[in-house]
Scaffold this motif. Sequence first.
Motif, mmCIF file in Angstrom:
data_model
loop_
_atom_site.group_PDB
_atom_site.id
_atom_site.type_symbol
_atom_site.label_atom_id
_atom_site.label_comp_id
_atom_site.label_asym_id
_atom_site.label_seq_id
_atom_site.Cartn_x
_atom_site.Cartn_y
_atom_site.Cartn_z
ATOM 1 N N ASN A 81 -22.256 22.087 9.932
ATOM 2 C CA ASN A 81 -23.025 20.936 9.554
ATOM 3 C C ASN A 81 -22.543 19.757 10.505
ATOM 4 O OD1 ASN A 81 -24.580 21.837 7.442
ATOM 5 N ND2 ASN A 81 -22.759 21.565 5.960
ATOM 6 N N ARG A 119 -27.637 17.132 2.269
ATOM 7 C CA ARG A 119 -26.925 16.072 1.336
ATOM 8 C C ARG A 119 -27.859 15.645 0.313
ATOM 9 N NH1 ARG A 119 -23.145 10.872 2.434
ATOM 10 N NH2 ARG A 119 -22.924 10.307 0.115
ATOM 11 N N ILE A 140 -30.037 17.844 6.735
ATOM 12 C CA ILE A 140 -28.839 18.671 6.617
ATOM 13 C C ILE A 140 -28.365 19.243 5.305
ATOM 14 C CG2 ILE A 140 -26.471 18.590 7.463
ATOM 15 C CD1 ILE A 140 -26.844 16.786 9.659
ATOM 16 N N SER A 166 -17.576 16.144 6.860
ATOM 17 C CA SER A 166 -18.294 17.398 5.941
ATOM 18 C C SER A 166 -17.050 18.076 5.642
ATOM 19 C CB SER A 166 -19.060 18.197 6.941
ATOM 20 O OG SER A 166 -19.646 19.347 6.287
ATOM 21 N N ARG A 196 -24.628 20.309 13.637
ATOM 22 C CA ARG A 196 -25.948 20.051 13.536
ATOM 23 C C ARG A 196 -26.367 18.490 13.490
ATOM 24 N NH1 ARG A 196 -30.086 21.202 8.758
ATOM 25 N NH2 ARG A 196 -31.906 20.779 9.559
ATOM 26 N N PRO A 207 -21.926 18.024 2.298
ATOM 27 C CA PRO A 207 -22.369 18.961 3.228
ATOM 28 C C PRO A 207 -22.196 17.903 4.683
ATOM 29 C CG PRO A 207 -24.312 18.787 1.459
ATOM 30 C CD PRO A 207 -22.909 18.161 1.421
ATOM 31 N N ILE A 208 -22.736 16.753 4.516
ATOM 32 C CA ILE A 208 -22.671 15.729 5.678
ATOM 33 C C ILE A 208 -22.700 14.434 5.219
ATOM 34 C CG2 ILE A 208 -24.867 15.665 6.188
ATOM 35 C CD1 ILE A 208 -22.372 15.987 8.827
#
Length: 121
Positions: free
Chosen positions: A17, A80, A78, A10, A20, A91-92
């Motif tokens: 992120n 993406r 999350i 990330s 998570r 983000p991930i």
Amino acid sequence: MNCAYLCIGSNRNKEVNIKRAEEMLRARFASIRFSPLMETEAIGCPGAERYLNQMAVCYCEEPLDEVQVTLKRMEWEIGRRPTDKATGRMPIDIDLIQWNDQPLKPADLQRSYVKEGLRYL
């Protein structure tokens, strides 16, 4: 029993992120283990923020295609989106880089941070 090696990364809201993703992966794969977090330069995205990366290994009964769909669903949850890679804002990213003895992303397996994370696991 199948063995999956994952590379998690990330560069946007990194700590939140990644945490998570870890939680979601733990809930889905009881046997999962994670390497320590590593900060890395963005590869192939000039000017992108540095990444926070982590390797993971898990075991499961599900077939490859089902695991791939599960990982993509987690990325979506999350935050993406399809345009993220092109913008350099991720983000991930949860990449399945090896399935059992089959490398799925051979170039990724050669990256130093991936090798380091795999040695830890």
